[in-house]
Design a protein around this motif. Structure first.
Motif, PDB file in Angstrom:
ATOM      1  N   LYS A  53       0.833  -1.202   0.000  1.00  0.00           N
ATOM      2  CA  LYS A  53       0.000   0.000   0.000  1.00  0.00           C
ATOM      3  C   LYS A  53       0.868   1.254   0.000  1.00  0.00           C
ATOM      4  CE  LYS A  53      -3.456   2.502   2.721  1.00  0.00           C
ATOM      5  NZ  LYS A  53      -4.275   2.504   3.970  1.00  0.00           N
ATOM      6  N   ALA A  54       1.908   1.263   0.830  1.00  0.00           N
ATOM      7  CA  ALA A  54       2.796   2.430   0.888  1.00  0.00           C
ATOM      8  C   ALA A  54       3.526   2.620  -0.435  1.00  0.00           C
ATOM      9  CB  ALA A  54       3.789   2.260   2.037  1.00  0.00           C
ATOM     10  N   PHE A  55       3.944   1.533  -1.047  1.00  0.00           N
ATOM     11  CA  PHE A  55       4.671   1.606  -2.316  1.00  0.00           C
ATOM     12  C   PHE A  55       3.763   2.111  -3.427  1.00  0.00           C
ATOM     13  CE2 PHE A  55       6.948   0.248  -6.064  1.00  0.00           C
ATOM     14  CZ  PHE A  55       8.296   0.279  -5.695  1.00  0.00           C
ATOM     15  N   SER A  56       2.484   1.775  -3.369  1.00  0.00           N
ATOM     16  CA  SER A  56       1.555   2.151  -4.441  1.00  0.00           C
ATOM     17  C   SER A  56       1.421   3.661  -4.569  1.00  0.00           C
ATOM     18  CB  SER A  56       0.182   1.512  -4.212  1.00  0.00           C
ATOM     19  OG  SER A  56      -0.461   2.093  -3.082  1.00  0.00           O
ATOM     20  N   LEU A  57       1.646   4.393  -3.504  1.00  0.00           N
ATOM     21  CA  LEU A  57       1.616   5.849  -3.582  1.00  0.00           C
ATOM     22  C   LEU A  57       2.628   6.350  -4.610  1.00  0.00           C
ATOM     23  CD1 LEU A  57       0.430   8.470  -2.203  1.00  0.00           C
ATOM     24  CD2 LEU A  57       2.512   8.462  -0.823  1.00  0.00           C
ATOM     25  N   ASP A 107       5.752 -11.755  -3.357  1.00  0.00           N
ATOM     26  CA  ASP A 107       4.422 -11.721  -3.955  1.00  0.00           C
ATOM     27  C   ASP A 107       4.550 -11.556  -5.472  1.00  0.00           C
ATOM     28  OD1 ASP A 107       1.778 -11.430  -4.617  1.00  0.00           O
ATOM     29  OD2 ASP A 107       1.507  -9.483  -3.626  1.00  0.00           O
ATOM     30  N   PRO A 108       4.842 -12.621  -6.202  1.00  0.00           N
ATOM     31  CA  PRO A 108       5.060 -12.506  -7.655  1.00  0.00           C
ATOM     32  C   PRO A 108       3.881 -11.907  -8.411  1.00  0.00           C
ATOM     33  CG  PRO A 108       5.813 -14.636  -6.845  1.00  0.00           C
ATOM     34  CD  PRO A 108       5.076 -13.989  -5.708  1.00  0.00           C
ATOM     35  N   LYS A 109       2.659 -12.056  -7.874  1.00  0.00           N
ATOM     36  CA  LYS A 109       1.488 -11.505  -8.564  1.00  0.00           C
ATOM     37  C   LYS A 109       1.539  -9.981  -8.617  1.00  0.00           C
ATOM     38  CE  LYS A 109      -1.599 -13.325  -5.876  1.00  0.00           C
ATOM     39  NZ  LYS A 109      -0.663 -13.969  -4.927  1.00  0.00           N
ATOM     40  N   TRP A 110       2.296  -9.395  -7.719  1.00  0.00           N
ATOM     41  CA  TRP A 110       2.406  -7.929  -7.637  1.00  0.00           C
ATOM     42  C   TRP A 110       3.190  -7.348  -8.812  1.00  0.00           C
ATOM     43  CZ3 TRP A 110       6.846  -4.913  -7.015  1.00  0.00           C
ATOM     44  CH2 TRP A 110       6.678  -3.598  -6.562  1.00  0.00           C
ATOM     45  N   LEU A 111       4.007  -8.167  -9.455  1.00  0.00           N
ATOM     46  CA  LEU A 111       4.956  -7.664 -10.442  1.00  0.00           C
ATOM     47  C   LEU A 111       4.295  -7.049 -11.664  1.00  0.00           C
ATOM     48  CD1 LEU A 111       7.646 -10.493 -10.308  1.00  0.00           C
ATOM     49  CD2 LEU A 111       7.886  -8.143  -9.479  1.00  0.00           C
ATOM     50  N   ASN A 112       3.244  -7.688 -12.180  1.00  0.00           N
ATOM     51  CA  ASN A 112       2.660  -7.225 -13.443  1.00  0.00           C
ATOM     52  C   ASN A 112       2.243  -5.759 -13.391  1.00  0.00           C
ATOM     53  OD1 ASN A 112       3.015  -9.621 -14.786  1.00  0.00           O
ATOM     54  ND2 ASN A 112       0.976 -10.416 -14.277  1.00  0.00           N
ATOM     55  N   ALA A 113       1.683  -5.334 -12.284  1.00  0.00           N
ATOM     56  CA  ALA A 113       1.177  -3.972 -12.176  1.00  0.00           C
ATOM     57  C   ALA A 113       2.261  -2.956 -11.861  1.00  0.00           C
ATOM     58  CB  ALA A 113       0.084  -3.907 -11.094  1.00  0.00           C
ATOM     59  N   ASN A 114       3.422  -3.411 -11.450  1.00  0.00           N
ATOM     60  CA  ASN A 114       4.448  -2.479 -10.972  1.00  0.00           C
ATOM     61  C   ASN A 114       5.767  -2.540 -11.729  1.00  0.00           C
ATOM     62  OD1 ASN A 114       3.302  -1.286  -8.230  1.00  0.00           O
ATOM     63  ND2 ASN A 114       2.737  -3.455  -8.310  1.00  0.00           N
ATOM     64  N   LYS A 115       5.919  -3.539 -12.569  1.00  0.00           N
ATOM     65  CA  LYS A 115       7.204  -3.768 -13.235  1.00  0.00           C
ATOM     66  C   LYS A 115       7.630  -2.579 -14.088  1.00  0.00           C
ATOM     67  CE  LYS A 115       9.360  -6.922 -16.587  1.00  0.00           C
ATOM     68  NZ  LYS A 115       9.148  -8.146 -17.402  1.00  0.00           N
ATOM     69  N   TRP A 173      16.566  -7.133  -8.497  1.00  0.00           N
ATOM     70  CA  TRP A 173      15.352  -6.883  -9.276  1.00  0.00           C
ATOM     71  C   TRP A 173      15.394  -7.689 -10.580  1.00  0.00           C
ATOM     72  CZ3 TRP A 173      10.525  -5.653  -9.210  1.00  0.00           C
ATOM     73  CH2 TRP A 173       9.871  -5.149 -10.336  1.00  0.00           C
ATOM     74  N   GLY A 174      16.548  -7.709 -11.224  1.00  0.00           N
ATOM     75  CA  GLY A 174      16.680  -8.500 -12.439  1.00  0.00           C
ATOM     76  C   GLY A 174      16.393  -9.968 -12.195  1.00  0.00           C
ATOM     77  N   HIS A 175      16.872 -10.475 -11.063  1.00  0.00           N
ATOM     78  CA  HIS A 175      16.619 -11.884 -10.734  1.00  0.00           C
ATOM     79  C   HIS A 175      15.135 -12.138 -10.522  1.00  0.00           C
ATOM     80  CE1 HIS A 175      16.996 -15.835  -8.958  1.00  0.00           C
ATOM     81  NE2 HIS A 175      16.346 -15.410  -7.891  1.00  0.00           N
ATOM     82  N   VAL A 176      14.488 -11.261  -9.783  1.00  0.00           N
ATOM     83  CA  VAL A 176      13.079 -11.478  -9.435  1.00  0.00           C
ATOM     84  C   VAL A 176      12.180 -11.419 -10.665  1.00  0.00           C
ATOM     85  CG1 VAL A 176      11.126 -10.433  -8.204  1.00  0.00           C
ATOM     86  CG2 VAL A 176      13.311 -10.753  -7.032  1.00  0.00           C
ATOM     87  N   ILE A 177      12.465 -10.514 -11.606  1.00  0.00           N
ATOM     88  CA  ILE A 177      11.596 -10.382 -12.780  1.00  0.00           C
ATOM     89  C   ILE A 177      12.046 -11.286 -13.925  1.00  0.00           C
ATOM     90  CG2 ILE A 177      10.961  -8.020 -12.187  1.00  0.00           C
ATOM     91  CD1 ILE A 177      12.818  -7.049 -14.418  1.00  0.00           C
ATOM     92  N   GLY A 178      13.139 -12.035 -13.727  1.00  0.00           N
ATOM     93  CA  GLY A 178      13.597 -12.949 -14.759  1.00  0.00           C
ATOM     94  C   GLY A 178      14.337 -12.275 -15.897  1.00  0.00           C
TER      95      GLY A 178
END
Length: 831
Positions: free
Chosen positions: A527-531, A591-599, A662-667
């Motif tokens: 939530k804090a990051f979404s700001l 939370d890998p599902k979070w990536l699509n909206a924030n990548k 970050w590179g590792h997490v997003i592949g």
């Protein structure tokens, strides 16, 4: 009257000393409007006339602590009463290769992150408070943090450093009132060390300054005068063209200086002008010398300071230019000359003349960067584009960290031919059209957990009592309001707060294995990051279409370029954005599902500070990181007499670490490989130029005792900070943040030497006297050498939370010290 900036600085210092506020991270390089009184503590420059100038005066800097009364520096909440303790769980010691990929197949580390426009949440601004002064139109985004920026900033009178030479537009100044391009080279015996009057026997000097305005030689022309303009073109990663054009002369008349880092000659391409070669010294003789290549005419110029320079002229029409001594300070050539003039200084090893002869007529105009990473082996190649007599071998100058990693394939290293640089030891002559530099120990096994570079292992095998103590801290700290602590008027402080909670939540997951606590914390962190990812923070980022980057909107308000450490003017982007990228890596890991909206948002920060490819034409290539120097420059669009600088070497490495994770997490295997390669290059360069073990063989011996550089400029080194001269500030700004990569950069030997010199009991400034957040930083850093003492400090009953700065947590410091071996039974070795 005491300047307001000094009052704020003194007030902040007093509040920190009393423990009423946390010590704040550094205020770095700012250009203040004229008329502001400068602080008395600025550093003196020495000109060739003996006049004392201050570097801050030359650049218009002022040291102050902004936001003293704002939420950005308000104390973060103290630890609250712990919630019911979760059941402790003991984790296992595992190799981090299980969590961080090791690429056996070769990877190109310089593939583009993306190539599309900045995401729609960023508003585009077509105007920037800093004008693009006399920059010729180019199709790619303009560089903001490179060595040549002084040529398009301010009044264009400050110099640029290609190493080992410095170039400055004379602009009617100097002994000859020249309008040409002055070339300086400073020998060791010309450097200024000080302050000597405050230095005790055996104690290191505070600073090393290279005099400015010497004007060893000036490449000019009779037609250059008060109407001369300096333009730049082809602003690139390693190079630029600086162009001097006279007024009231044919549009075709000009002198173009192709400036490339490490160039073997200073080269000037003349078009329809009368060459003048001038000097701030006196010329003893100009001697024509026979030359095998009949298209080139060679001269030896002896100066009264004992130095000899060689001049090579390649006219476009093969005719002897017959350079002649016209006065004690100038040499004159023929009218209407077109062609190339090159100059080089003969080194102490006279064989340098034969080396110059072999390469005369050819010069570099730009450079391209390529790379290859496979498993723990990496390399990067700098390939120069040549002009002139391209069939000849190219001579360039290598810095010490280059020489230690250069592959011998296709090049020849002349270790006996050296010239001093301003701040990087001796440069060594290398002949070859491309350099390949090799790193064979990439930190591929490093993950989010405490890590050791020797064993390549993490350690999460803690006793249940340690798990319980960490759990108590994590439960307490994750009960705090993450949004309140991160919703600030500063990207820097906001990012630090987010990263602090990210590390806590990581510990809750992989060390405490408390999924309930992870869910509780992760919900609040996301939530804090979404700001920020929706760009709704107090000062949203904008895409600056003028220079090509993401900047804070704060600086557009009344041209307040000092806001948020100068972010709007491209200061410190790698520092600021590293904390967000690291936070995103932790969230995406959990939370890998979070990536699509924030990548895309996170990748935009990566691209701004570290776009690796010209295929991405939205941002310049490697805005911050300098692949020639092996580290970043934090200094953005502010003119400065000492050119670019870097203060917090540790936050520089934090960006590379965040990039890797970050590179590792997003592949993105290219990004991960690039982060690993940058970390290895940083370890090599920082251990030469910023962090000094006692046997350092690069820096002047009288400075090594400082253990860290303080602020390293292109033209000077000063053992201080922009925000105060307390020892814990100077040393500590090269420590924070303490994360897994710290052990790679700050060796156990170095940390021991630094601690025993400055912070052990009985040393100059015992750590027990350091208060506020800096005390926590010092003891967290101690975990790199003495984790048991570090763990004992953080695990003491009723730990004083004021010892944690706004970007640090007790949870992480306990886990880090324990993971480094701080709880090992007696007789067991550290990790």
């Amino acid at each position: 009257m005491i300047p307001r900036s000094n009052i704020l600085a003194q007030l902040a210092t007093i509040l920190v000393a009393l423990g009423l506020v946390h010590a704040v991270p550094p205020v770095r390089r700012f250009n203040q409007a004229s008329g502001i009184q400068k602080p008395e503590s600025t550093i003196n420059h020495v000109t060739n006339t003996g006049t004392l100038l201050t570097s801050l005066e030359m650049a218009g800097y002022v040291t102050s602590l902004p936001f003293v009364t704002s939420t950005a520096t308000s104390p973060f909440p103290k630890l609250k009463t712990p919630l019911p303790e979760a059941a402790p769980q003991v984790s296992q010691k595992v190799p981090l290769a299980l969590t961080t990929s090791i690429h056996e197949i070769a990877v190109d580390p310089f593939k583009p992150v993306a190539t599309g426009a900045a995401p729609s949440q960023f508003t585009t601004r077509n105007q920037h408070p800093v004008p693009r002064l006399n920059i010729q139109q180019q199709s790619s985004p303009l560089q903001t943090n490179k060595f040549y920026a002084n040529f398009y900033l301010g009044d264009q009178s400050f110099g640029s450093f290609v190493h080992p030479y410095g170039l400055t537009w004379s602009k009617g100044g100097g002994p000859m009132s020249s309008w040409g391009m002055a070339i300086d080279h400073i020998d060791y015996n010309e450097k200024v060390y000080g302050p000597t009057e405050k230095t005790l026997p055996g104690q290191p000097v505070q600073y090393i300054i290279n005099p400015v305005g010497i004007q060893d030689l000036v490449l000019s022309a009779a037609e250059l005068g008060s109407g001369t303009t300096l333009q730049t073109s082809k602003l690139d990663t390693f190079s630029v063209n600086a162009i001097l054009s006279p007024s009231n002369v044919s549009n075709t008349a000009s002198i173009t200086f192709p400036m490339v880092q490490g160039m073997g000659f200073v080269t000037a391409v003349y078009k329809n002008l009368t060459p003048w070669i001038e000097t701030g010294h006196a010329i003893l003789s100009v001697t024509p010398k026979p030359f095998a290549d009949k298209s080139i005419f060679k001269y030896s110029v002896a100066l009264n300071n004992g130095n000899t320079w060689l001049v090579y002229a390649t006219p476009s029409i093969q005719q002897d230019p017959k350079f002649t001594l016209s006065s004690l300070g100038s040499i004159t050539g023929p009218a209407g000359f077109s062609g190339v003039i090159q100059i080089a200084k003969i080194s102490s090893d006279k064989s340098s003349e034969a080396l110059y002869d072999a390469s005369a007529g050819v010069y570099a105009t730009s450079a391209a960067l390529t790379g290859n990473v496979a498993s723990t082996n990496g390399s990067y190649t700098i390939t120069w584009t040549k002009a002139g007599a391209t069939c000849k071998p190219l001579t360039m100058w290598a810095l010490p960290h280059h020489v230690k990693s250069l592959s011998n394939s296709g090049i020849k290293i002349y270790r006996n031919i050296t010239l001093t640089t301003t701040t990087k030891g001796n440069a060594t002559a290398v002949v070859g059209d491309a350099w390949t530099l090799v790193e064979t120990n990439l930190p591929t096994s490093m993950g989010f957990a405490p890590w050791d570079p020797d064993s390549k292992m993490s350690n999460t095998n803690f006793p249940s009592s340690v798990i319980a103590k960490i759990s108590t801290a994590a439960i307490s700290e994750l009960s705090e309001d993450i949004s309140a602590q991160s919703n600030l008027n500063s990207m820097y402080y906001s990012g630090k707060a987010l990263a602090k909670f990210a590390s806590i939540i990581y510990v809750a997951k992989d060390i405490l294995k408390n999924d309930t606590l992870v869910t509780q914390g992760l919900t609040k962190l996301e939530k804090a990051f979404s700001l920020f990812s929706t760009n709704q923070q107090q000062f949203p980022l904008v895409y600056d279409n003028a220079w090509g980057g993401l900047v804070s909107s704060a600086g557009y308000i009344n041209n307040a370029l000092l806001a948020d450490f100068g972010n709007t003017a491209y200061n410190d982007h790698h520092f600021h954005y590293s904390y967000f990228i690291y936070t995103a890596a932790v969230i995406g890991y959990l939370d890998p599902k979070w990536l699509n909206a924030n990548k895309d948002w996170v990748n935009s920060l990566v691209r701004d500070a570290s776009n690796p490819s010209k295929l991405d034409n939205v941002y310049p290539v490697f805005r911050m990181f300098d692949w020639y120097h092996g580290h970043s420059w934090a200094h953005g669009l502010f003119p400065a007499g000492d050119s670019k600088d870097e203060e917090s070497s540790s936050e520089d490495t934090n960006f590379a670490y965040a990039l890797k994770m970050w590179g590792h997490v997003i592949g993105d295997s290219s990004m991960e490989a690039r982060g690993n390669l940058m970390l290895s290059v940083l370890a090599r360069s920082l251990q030469s130029y910023f962090l000094y073990e006692d046997d350092n063989d690069v820096m002047p011996p009288q400075f090594i005792g400082n253990k860290v550089s303080g602020i390293l400029f292109e033209n000077k080194i000063d053992h201080t900070t922009y925000f105060g001269s307390a020892l814990e500030y100077i040393q500590g700004i090269h420590m924070l943040p303490i994360l897994p990569h710290s052990a790679l950069i700050r060796t156990r030997k170095f940390v021991q030497e630094e601690w025993e010199r400055f912070f052990a009991e009985g040393a100059v400034d015992p750590a027990s006297k350091v208060q506020g957040g800096w005390r926590g930083i010092l003891y967290a850093n101690l975990a790199l050498y003495d984790p048991a003492t570090s763990y004992a400090f953080f695990s003491q009953p009723n730990f004083n939370a004021s010892y944690l700065d706004g970007g640090a947590s007790l949870t992480w410091y306990l886990a880090y010290a324990a993971g480094r071996g701080g709880t090992a039974p007696s007789g067991c070795s550290h990790v």
